[in-house]
Design a protein around this motif. Sequence first.
Motif, PDB file in Angstrom:
ATOM      1  N   TYR A 186       0.804  -1.216   0.000  1.00 38.93           N
ATOM      2  CA  TYR A 186       0.000   0.000   0.000  1.00 38.93           C
ATOM      3  C   TYR A 186       0.836   1.265   0.000  1.00 38.93           C
ATOM      4  CZ  TYR A 186       1.244  -0.041   4.928  1.00 38.93           C
ATOM      5  OH  TYR A 186       1.955  -0.064   6.097  1.00 38.93           O
ATOM      6  N   LEU A 187       0.169   2.309  -0.410  1.00 36.79           N
ATOM      7  CA  LEU A 187       0.724   3.655  -0.326  1.00 36.79           C
ATOM      8  C   LEU A 187       0.090   4.317   0.885  1.00 36.79           C
ATOM      9  CD1 LEU A 187       2.261   5.896  -2.202  1.00 36.79           C
ATOM     10  CD2 LEU A 187      -0.075   6.719  -2.486  1.00 36.79           C
ATOM     11  N   GLU A 188       0.849   5.171   1.567  1.00 36.07           N
ATOM     12  CA  GLU A 188       0.251   5.942   2.652  1.00 36.07           C
ATOM     13  C   GLU A 188      -0.467   7.152   2.060  1.00 36.07           C
ATOM     14  OE1 GLU A 188       2.683   5.696   6.656  1.00 36.07           O
ATOM     15  OE2 GLU A 188       3.920   6.389   4.996  1.00 36.07           O
ATOM     16  N   HIS A 189      -1.718   6.954   1.707  1.00 41.40           N
ATOM     17  CA  HIS A 189      -2.467   8.033   1.057  1.00 41.40           C
ATOM     18  C   HIS A 189      -2.573   9.255   1.965  1.00 41.40           C
ATOM     19  CE1 HIS A 189      -3.993   6.072  -2.640  1.00 41.40           C
ATOM     20  NE2 HIS A 189      -3.649   5.000  -1.972  1.00 41.40           N
ATOM     21  N   TYR A 190      -2.710   9.016   3.257  1.00 42.26           N
ATOM     22  CA  TYR A 190      -2.836  10.137   4.188  1.00 42.26           C
ATOM     23  C   TYR A 190      -1.566  10.994   4.144  1.00 42.26           C
ATOM     24  CZ  TYR A 190      -3.820  12.635   8.582  1.00 42.26           C
ATOM     25  OH  TYR A 190      -4.061  13.599   9.525  1.00 42.26           O
ATOM     26  N   ALA A 191      -0.406  10.351   4.301  1.00 43.89           N
ATOM     27  CA  ALA A 191       0.865  11.084   4.333  1.00 43.89           C
ATOM     28  C   ALA A 191       1.166  11.728   2.972  1.00 43.89           C
ATOM     29  CB  ALA A 191       1.998  10.141   4.731  1.00 43.89           C
ATOM     30  N   ALA A 192       0.880  10.994   1.890  1.00 37.09           N
ATOM     31  CA  ALA A 192       1.163  11.517   0.547  1.00 37.09           C
ATOM     32  C   ALA A 192       0.339  12.772   0.278  1.00 37.09           C
ATOM     33  CB  ALA A 192       0.862  10.450  -0.498  1.00 37.09           C
ATOM     34  N   PHE A 193      -0.932  12.711   0.655  1.00 33.44           N
ATOM     35  CA  PHE A 193      -1.816  13.853   0.422  1.00 33.44           C
ATOM     36  C   PHE A 193      -1.409  15.038   1.304  1.00 33.44           C
ATOM     37  CE2 PHE A 193      -6.195  14.880  -1.226  1.00 33.44           C
ATOM     38  CZ  PHE A 193      -5.917  14.444  -2.511  1.00 33.44           C
ATOM     39  N   TRP A 194      -1.077  14.716   2.544  1.00 37.90           N
ATOM     40  CA  TRP A 194      -0.619  15.753   3.465  1.00 37.90           C
ATOM     41  C   TRP A 194       0.616  16.458   2.886  1.00 37.90           C
ATOM     42  CZ3 TRP A 194      -2.650  16.756   8.514  1.00 37.90           C
ATOM     43  CH2 TRP A 194      -1.950  17.739   9.215  1.00 37.90           C
ATOM     44  N   HIS A 195       1.511  15.660   2.341  1.00 41.70           N
ATOM     45  CA  HIS A 195       2.737  16.185   1.735  1.00 41.70           C
ATOM     46  C   HIS A 195       2.391  17.161   0.604  1.00 41.70           C
ATOM     47  CE1 HIS A 195       7.042  16.031   0.843  1.00 41.70           C
ATOM     48  NE2 HIS A 195       6.740  15.937  -0.440  1.00 41.70           N
ATOM     49  N   GLY A 196       1.440  16.798  -0.220  1.00 39.46           N
ATOM     50  CA  GLY A 196       1.007  17.657  -1.324  1.00 39.46           C
ATOM     51  C   GLY A 196       0.390  18.951  -0.815  1.00 39.46           C
ATOM     52  N   LEU A 197      -0.428  18.837   0.221  1.00 40.67           N
ATOM     53  CA  LEU A 197      -1.079  20.019   0.791  1.00 40.67           C
ATOM     54  C   LEU A 197      -0.050  20.945   1.432  1.00 40.67           C
ATOM     55  CD1 LEU A 197      -4.133  18.101   2.256  1.00 40.67           C
ATOM     56  CD2 LEU A 197      -4.276  19.931   0.530  1.00 40.67           C
ATOM     57  N   GLN A 198       0.927  20.349   2.113  1.00 34.82           N
ATOM     58  CA  GLN A 198       1.996  21.121   2.750  1.00 34.82           C
ATOM     59  C   GLN A 198       2.792  21.885   1.683  1.00 34.82           C
ATOM     60  OE1 GLN A 198       2.651  20.695   6.370  1.00 34.82           O
ATOM     61  NE2 GLN A 198       3.608  22.662   5.904  1.00 34.82           N
ATOM     62  N   TYR A 199       3.009  21.213   0.562  1.00 31.66           N
ATOM     63  CA  TYR A 199       3.743  21.822  -0.557  1.00 31.66           C
ATOM     64  C   TYR A 199       2.991  23.048  -1.064  1.00 31.66           C
ATOM     65  CZ  TYR A 199       5.892  22.095  -5.235  1.00 31.66           C
ATOM     66  OH  TYR A 199       6.512  22.514  -6.376  1.00 31.66           O
TER      67      TYR A 199
END
Lengths: 325, 325
Positions: free
Chosen positions: A155-168
Amino acid sequence: MANIKEIARIAGVSVTTVSRVLNNHPYVSPQKRAAVLATIEQLNYTRNMNAVHLITGRTGAIGVVIPNINYYYFSAILEGLAREALPAKYRLILCQTSYRPEEELQVLDMLRNKEIDGVVIVSTALKPETIEAYTAYGPVVTCQDSGERRFSSVYLEHYAAFWHGLQYLRNKGYRKIGYFEGRQHGSSSGLRQKAFGDFHRESGIPLHPEWIMFDCATEEDGAAALDRLWQMEERPDALIIAGDHVAAGLMIAARSYKIRIPEDLAIIGFDNQPIGRLLGLTTIDNQLFEMGAAAFRIIHDQINEDAPSPVYRKLDYRLIERTTV
Amino acid sequence: MANIKEIARIAGVSVTTVSRVLNNHPYVSPQKRAAVLATIEQLNYTRNMNAVHLITGRTGAIGVVIPNINYYYFSAILEGLAREALPAKYRLILCQTSYRPEEELQVLDMLRNKEIDGVVIVSTALKPETIEAYTAYGPVVTCQDSGERRFSSVYLEHYAAFWHGLQYLRNKGYRKIGYFEGRQHGSSSGLRQKAFGDFHRESGIPLHPEWIMFDCATEEDGAAALDRLWQMEERPDALIIAGDHVAAGLMIAARSYKIRIPEDLAIIGFDNQPIGRLLGLTTIDNQLFEMGAAAFRIIHDQINEDAPSPVYRKLDYRLIERTTV
């Protein structure tokens, strides 16, 4: 129906040789192989594989639960799976379920009925507890984070990946963020939604629920969502979009509104699809091919080498900076 | 392993009732069904479907030969197939072959071995004669024009459809026509190439072989082909492109060259894909979903109703006028 002994007798070879030819064994002389094949042809002999499976207890087939073949996220995972299955000489039994639990259960039932050796669940509407009940019959791998269950997952950590995008986006100065999503109710999309909500709460940025658009599955859905957005009085200055093809549809539609990207509207995608590369779309690569390939390798090892089960494998995500933020 | 009689005895129902529950028969009272299922759970009873298939001679599965899942043309046909197979309770056994004959033969061998009830060949590298040899074992349907063979086919007239597109360009005044194609060697692409050559010969328009680009399979291939074309001294004023997604890649790349469409370059696509609709791409609709759906219906009727075989079904094409010509 002729049997192996009869073929051996007529072809003038041993029963072992006939068996080797039937099993595509390499150590048979070309002459003997030709004699066996000619005899088979002559007798119109058919080995009934159902009988073979009944004896060996293996089918060489893996069931694949996939909601929709024609959706990039799923078809990319399937492609990764198929690329590994082909050289390993495994067949994929594909069941397009449209998230109908009864269809998913039918594939799990095939495992129970020994019609397949394992099940890969690309995405599911079933509760983890329901899936767990079938692990007694053979290995199961999901392509989503199901927690530490009695079945494997990659799996991918969708929560962390999305958070990373939002932080960016936030680091680039954006404070008015909209969000296009596929299914509203789904394990991975649920994690992305939670990240979206938590991120706004934690960073004190006001969340606009009207800027969240669900059921964005195709390029045209992305274009239609922009239409709805652009009829609003107050609009976002950035969007995070689950699916580069949905973002691509929006980017194409944005031209008729003369929306400049990223000046008027910044966009960050998800999936790293070819169309996004062409459009210079900033995106999050979530390794879909590798997800399918890893799922196959896990289940293959569990079937053939009694590898430890369950296995939980987390894949890395990566933000790819291009020109839309 | 417990047998049906034992389950019936413990559950306090008849053998017929147990059999009905196992076969998902509707006429069983909820109480009796619950009793049977609980007993099965308790005894961990597994009905071995390989034994069932051995007795019934049916598997409820169809083999699908598909070169590449992740290619729009094929995945759209597969989607059409899967949509029909799902309600008919048929499983699809998918084999991604990459046009390797040995992989295709393995699926046909599954038919010979009674592991599947029929084979749908979406696209093939095999000679029709090779496929014909397997029709003795069950129905086979191809999704390409294979001529009047001993197997069925559902197909588009690629020659006529392409000719129609070329005629449309000519009627609009274009005389310098380029052509982007996928595989150079393929049954359907061969027909399109023949139409391209014949059309130029018949209408006296000079053919520029350097404007024919093969191996255009993705959006990025379309963009790269435009790069090559635009380095040439003499350039076409119109393109016919097999695959709307390839045309979409070209259209996106055309912007950086400041190429106006259709003023500098007219484009006609093939497939009627969603991305083409968004871009206003003039295209030829070749009914890919219907091709898959029709292939399933043909093979289903031949398996279950002894429908006449072979069947040759020609699908209509349709030119969709938008803004790129």
